[in-house]
Design a protein around this motif. Structure first.
Motif, mmCIF file in Angstrom:
data_model
loop_
_atom_site.group_PDB
_atom_site.id
_atom_site.type_symbol
_atom_site.label_atom_id
_atom_site.label_comp_id
_atom_site.label_asym_id
_atom_site.label_seq_id
_atom_site.Cartn_x
_atom_site.Cartn_y
_atom_site.Cartn_z
ATOM 1 N N SER A 46 95.486 33.371 59.001
ATOM 2 C CA SER A 46 96.180 32.771 60.151
ATOM 3 C C SER A 46 97.622 33.243 60.228
ATOM 4 O O SER A 46 98.145 33.499 61.319
ATOM 5 N N TRP A 47 98.267 33.353 59.083
ATOM 6 C CA TRP A 47 99.651 33.836 59.040
ATOM 7 C C TRP A 47 99.721 35.272 59.556
ATOM 8 O O TRP A 47 100.618 35.625 60.339
ATOM 9 N N LEU A 48 98.778 36.084 59.155
ATOM 10 C CA LEU A 48 98.721 37.460 59.650
ATOM 11 C C LEU A 48 98.500 37.485 61.166
ATOM 12 O O LEU A 48 99.153 38.233 61.889
ATOM 13 N N GLY A 49 97.595 36.648 61.652
ATOM 14 C CA GLY A 49 97.345 36.577 63.089
ATOM 15 C C GLY A 49 98.563 36.100 63.866
ATOM 16 O O GLY A 49 98.860 36.613 64.952
ATOM 17 N N LEU A 50 99.274 35.125 63.333
ATOM 18 C CA LEU A 50 100.496 34.655 63.987
ATOM 19 C C LEU A 50 101.551 35.758 64.034
ATOM 20 O O LEU A 50 102.271 35.905 65.029
ATOM 21 N N THR A 51 101.630 36.539 62.980
ATOM 22 C CA THR A 51 102.588 37.639 62.952
ATOM 23 C C THR A 51 102.255 38.694 64.002
ATOM 24 O O THR A 51 103.142 39.193 64.699
ATOM 25 N N VAL A 52 100.968 38.996 64.144
ATOM 26 C CA VAL A 52 100.549 39.954 65.178
ATOM 27 C C VAL A 52 100.828 39.378 66.569
ATOM 28 O O VAL A 52 101.275 40.091 67.474
ATOM 29 N N GLY A 53 100.605 38.077 66.746
ATOM 30 C CA GLY A 53 100.919 37.435 68.014
ATOM 31 C C GLY A 53 102.408 37.486 68.327
ATOM 32 O O GLY A 53 102.804 37.754 69.475
ATOM 33 N N LEU A 54 103.242 37.237 67.324
ATOM 34 C CA LEU A 54 104.690 37.331 67.526
ATOM 35 C C LEU A 54 105.115 38.753 67.856
ATOM 36 O O LEU A 54 105.996 38.962 68.695
ATOM 37 N N LEU A 55 104.499 39.723 67.207
ATOM 38 C CA LEU A 55 104.805 41.117 67.510
ATOM 39 C C LEU A 55 104.440 41.443 68.954
ATOM 40 O O LEU A 55 105.219 42.073 69.674
ATOM 41 N N THR A 56 103.281 40.994 69.392
ATOM 42 C CA THR A 56 102.849 41.238 70.766
ATOM 43 C C THR A 56 103.795 40.583 71.766
ATOM 44 O O THR A 56 104.174 41.195 72.771
ATOM 45 N N LEU A 57 104.195 39.353 71.496
ATOM 46 C CA LEU A 57 105.131 38.671 72.394
ATOM 47 C C LEU A 57 106.500 39.353 72.394
ATOM 48 O O LEU A 57 107.152 39.461 73.439
ATOM 49 N N ALA A 85 117.826 32.459 68.733
ATOM 50 C CA ALA A 85 118.936 33.093 69.457
ATOM 51 C C ALA A 85 118.426 33.830 70.690
ATOM 52 O O ALA A 85 119.045 33.773 71.754
ATOM 53 N N ALA A 86 117.294 34.508 70.564
ATOM 54 C CA ALA A 86 116.728 35.223 71.715
ATOM 55 C C ALA A 86 116.297 34.253 72.799
ATOM 56 O O ALA A 86 116.502 34.503 73.990
ATOM 57 N N ALA A 87 115.727 33.124 72.415
ATOM 58 C CA ALA A 87 115.296 32.137 73.388
ATOM 59 C C ALA A 87 116.500 31.480 74.068
ATOM 60 O O ALA A 87 116.459 31.199 75.270
ATOM 61 N N ALA A 88 117.569 31.263 73.318
ATOM 62 C CA ALA A 88 118.762 30.626 73.910
ATOM 63 C C ALA A 88 119.489 31.597 74.831
ATOM 64 O O ALA A 88 119.964 31.203 75.919
ATOM 65 N N ASP A 89 119.615 32.860 74.425
ATOM 66 C CA ASP A 89 120.347 33.844 75.229
ATOM 67 C C ASP A 89 119.503 34.418 76.363
ATOM 68 O O ASP A 89 120.039 34.909 77.352
ATOM 69 N N GLY A 90 118.191 34.425 76.164
ATOM 70 C CA GLY A 90 117.316 35.035 77.151
ATOM 71 C C GLY A 90 117.313 36.538 77.083
ATOM 72 O O GLY A 90 116.823 37.207 77.975
ATOM 73 N N VAL A 91 117.855 37.104 75.997
ATOM 74 C CA VAL A 91 117.931 38.552 75.836
ATOM 75 C C VAL A 91 117.151 38.936 74.574
ATOM 76 O O VAL A 91 117.394 38.402 73.499
ATOM 77 N N VAL A 92 116.229 39.855 74.740
ATOM 78 C CA VAL A 92 115.455 40.361 73.605
ATOM 79 C C VAL A 92 115.819 41.822 73.395
ATOM 80 O O VAL A 92 115.754 42.616 74.320
ATOM 81 N N ASP A 93 116.222 42.148 72.176
ATOM 82 C CA ASP A 93 116.501 43.554 71.877
ATOM 83 C C ASP A 93 115.469 44.059 70.880
ATOM 84 O O ASP A 93 114.557 43.331 70.475
ATOM 85 N N ILE A 94 115.615 45.276 70.449
ATOM 86 C CA ILE A 94 114.621 45.912 69.582
ATOM 87 C C ILE A 94 114.539 45.234 68.209
ATOM 88 O O ILE A 94 113.518 45.318 67.540
ATOM 89 N N ASP A 95 115.570 44.523 67.792
ATOM 90 C CA ASP A 95 115.540 43.825 66.515
ATOM 91 C C ASP A 95 114.461 42.742 66.455
ATOM 92 O O ASP A 95 113.940 42.439 65.388
ATOM 93 N N HIS A 96 114.140 42.172 67.586
ATOM 94 C CA HIS A 96 113.123 41.118 67.609
ATOM 95 C C HIS A 96 111.715 41.673 67.550
ATOM 96 O O HIS A 96 110.776 40.957 67.282
ATOM 97 N N VAL A 97 111.589 42.932 67.863
ATOM 98 C CA VAL A 97 110.277 43.570 67.770
ATOM 99 C C VAL A 97 110.050 43.960 66.318
ATOM 100 O O VAL A 97 109.037 43.746 65.746
#
Length: 125
Positions: free
Chosen positions: A22-33, A113-125
């Motif tokens: 499940s942890w692995l699946g959540l990580t893949v889901g976060l990567l996709t998002l 921080a990304a959710a508060a700012d509304g800005v996603v950069d490559i670091d979040h990927v």
């Protein structure tokens, strides 16, 4: 620690494998998002992806990571494998401990921080 009886050991093993997968699946889901939020040109899609990442990070990733760590410790200490008897068990323990710590102290603040700012950069990927 006293050795675990066979039915208890099997139950904890099933729980450990399920939680770890499940942890692995959540990580893949976060990567996709994260990729969706970064690549999307639509601000509404990026906002929805970061809000979803925040929910995953706050409510799912940390408990699942901690359950994986605890169930692995119980299995290693309650079976003949031991925690430090075999190198692969010791390596898995340290990898799980480090990734749990990174999930709690690095991943969650970055997502928040990304959710508060509304800005996603490559670091979040």
């Amino acid at each position: 620690m006293k050795p675990l009886k066979r039915p208890v050991r099997r139950g904890i093993l099933v729980a450990h494998v399920a939680v770890s997968v499940s942890w692995l699946g959540l990580t893949v889901g976060l990567l996709t998002l994260g990729i969706t939020a970064f690549v999307s040109g639509d601000p509404a899609t990026a906002e929805a992806a970061t809000r979803s990442m925040k929910i995953f990070g706050d409510w799912l990733v940390v408990p699942v990571a901690l359950l994986s760590l605890v169930s692995g410790l119980v299995l290693s200490l309650g079976t003949p494998w031991g925690l430090a008897r075999h190198r692969w068990v010791w390596t898995k323990f340290w990898l799980t401990l480090v990734t749990t710590g990174l999930s709690i102290f690095s991943l969650r603040p970055g997502i928040n921080a990304a959710a508060a700012d509304g800005v996603v950069d490559i670091d979040h990927v």
